[in-house]
Scaffold this motif. Structure first.
Motif: not given
Lengths: 333, 227
Positions: A172, A174, A211, A249, A258, A260, B57
């Motif tokens: 990934s 992210l 994700d 995304i 989230l 992606a 994040l």
């Protein structure tokens, strides 16, 4: 057949690790007869052995328990059909080619930036996985402590990442990183499958993120799951031409998730699958927070020269269908 | 002379008062139990911000706790005109129960801003088809005898149904409301008139995700037909 597979192991392992399946989440794939097949296990449960080899602070029994937990974590994702079975300890190392799936420690001090690695042997006719091995590099200091140990990498976190690969998942993107002397340092990330680990001493990567969950659901999702989830499809273009290797995304403001994917073809097409039905905002960025080769083979032409951008429409993902026609136009840097 | 004129004017006014009272509007058919009224018209519904969330994040625990904000989103349901219909059943001269429906197509917007990698701010747009089904208790001041203008107050609750454009996805919620307004009858039979009202609707659920009740101002007008 198997002899042919064995003879081709070296080439296949390299190929398998990097060929992206032309589908949704970045999945490991292999090219057979000109077709890209995503790697996934067709025979369940996945039977695996653990090398009876301990390192300081982590016994082989602890390693086996950690690996079992990691398999269970992936199998516990809602909507997937996955199972595994510990077949026993073995004296065989994890890099031996023997048609057995073996996970264990292996000392590879020359790989001074590799905590672990996953390799496959694939039937070159059917594309079925014959074996998949994971080695954890015992050149590093490891820990199996519940809360982690300062200065030691958490074997549970790395096992979860590598077993994600073993299931057929790619990396990934992210995450956000910064360049430092000798490599990159993670600032933040939102996927266990991001190619760079958190700092030693932390256990934050023992928990799957949205994700990761979408990725495993994309590969092993049940038909009921596929009917209850949806996807987003479209293109990323720059000056009218497709952008390859762009990181797209999808963010659901209602759930905060989230997920992606990537544009995987020259026309800039992408699909992000295994999404909860609902409304999303879509953002595209260049793949500039990790080495491109962590995601794609060197021959894959990745365009890094464009500015991040948002899509100007709210995208509604239907239940059991695709929100298509998401056309993201980016401008050069 | 002036004093005489003022006196005469006062006398006229005094004398005129009973005559004015006699011309006061007296309805011939005041509502009673079982009287029905249908209102059909339009309403303007206000918009509301329904949630502000960051795309987060997880920070590297080795360098700090908390989150890294990749970008922020602010979601809003916009103001919009709506079709408005209601059916009143009178329980007495003063009191009626009312069932209503509102249909509108407000914009659903998400403003994306504060991007960590400097993506330009963008407001992404879509739309909703929104249905609001309400039940209210209405108190009619004057009970139909006050004249052509009849004020009323009401309060009630409703069911909110929002259908997202394209996906056919449905979000549901609820609302409570208070309202006040007037009816203006065109004639003394009180059969046909205009209704104008202002309402405050407190809505929760639906596409909103901030677990708050959102205050939606509304104002509208309708043709009223009583039978």
């Amino acid at each position: 057949m198997r002899r042919g597979v064995a003879a081709a192991l070296a080439a296949i392992a390299a190929c398998v690790m990097f060929a992206p399946a032309l589908d949704a989440y970045l999945k490991l794939g292999t090219t057979i007869n000109g077709r890209v097949l995503s790697l996934h296990w067709t025979q369940l449960p996945i039977r695996y052995f653990v090398t009876d080899r301990s390192v300081a602070e982590v016994t082989s029994q602890q390693l086996q328990q950690t690996i079992a937990t990691a398999f269970s974590t992936w199998a516990a994702v809602p909507g997937v059909s996955l199972s595994s079975q510990f077949a026993g300890f073995t004296q065989v190392g994890p890099l031996d080619n023997n048609n057995l799936t073996v996970l264990g420690f292996e000392n590879r001090p020359q790989l001074d930036r590799v905590l672990g690695s996953t390799s496959f042997t694939v039937d070159v006719i059917t594309g079925d996985i014959v074996e998949s091995d994971i080695f954890f590099n015992s050149a590093f200091a490891w820990s199996a402590a519940a809360g982690g140990e300062t200065g030691r990498f958490d074997i549970g976190s790395i096992a979860l990442h590598e077993i994600g690969h073993l299931h057929g998942m790619g990396h990934s993107a992210l995450g956000e990183t910064q360049l430092i002397a000798g490599g990159r340092r993670v600032i933040a990330k939102e996927a266990v499958m991001f190619p760079i680990a958190f700092a030693a001493g932390t256990v934050a990567d023992r928990t799957l993120r949205a994700d990761d969950i979408a990725g495993i659901e994309d590969i092993y999702g049940t038909s009921a799951f596929r009917q209850s989830s949806g996807s987003i499809g479209g293109h990323v273009t720059k000056n009218g031409s497709g952008v390859q290797g762009a990181h797209v995304i999808a963010f659901n403001p209602k759930t905060g998730k989230l997920v992606a994917g990537f544009t995987l073809s020259a026309d800039g097409a992408f699909t992000i699958a295994a999404l909860d039905p609902g409304f999303y905002v879509v953002r595209v960025e260049p793949l500039d927070d990790a080495d491109v080769t962590s995601f794609f083979p060197g021959s894959f032409n990745v365009d890094l020269s464009f500015q991040p951008a948002f899509y100007d429409k709210v995208v509604v993902v239907p239940r059991g269908g695709t929100a298509s026609g998401v056309e993201l136009k980016v401008v050069p840097k | 002379m002036i004093r005489a004129c003022v006196l005469a004017l006062l006398c006229l006014l005094w004398a005129a008062t009973p005559a004015f009272a006699q011309r006061h509007y007296i309805p011939s058919d005041q509502p009673t139990f079982g009287t029905l009224e249908v209102d059909v018209g339009g309403v303007w519904t206000g918009g509301a911000s329904v949630g502000t969330v960051p795309a987060d994040l997880t920070n590297n625990p080795g360098s700090g706790s908390g989150s890294f904000v990749l970008f922020e989103t602010q979601t809003r349901v916009g103001s919009a005109p709506a079709f408005d219909g209601a059916l009143d059943l009178f329980l007495s001269r003063h009191l009626s129960v009312e069932g209503g429906v509102q249909i509108s197509r407000p914009a659903l917007t998400v403003r994306n801003a504060k991007d960590a990698e400097s993506a330009p701010d963008v407001t992404a747009r879509s739309s909703l088809t929104q249905y609001l089904i309400t039940g209210s208790l209405v108190y009619h001041l004057g009970g139909g005898a006050a004249g052509r203008l009849q004020p009323f107050l009401s309060g009630g609750a409703g069911y909110l149904r929002q259908v997202l454009e394209g996906g056919g996805l449905i979000d549901t919620g609820n609302e409570v409301h208070v309202a006040g307004g007037v009816r203006y009858w065109f004639n003394r039979s009180q059969r046909l008139g205009l209704r104008a009202d202002a309402r405050v609707s407190l809505q929760s659920g639906g596409v909103a995700f901030d677990n708050k009740r959102h205050t939606i101002p509304e104002g509208g007008a309708a043709l009223a037909w009583r039978f």
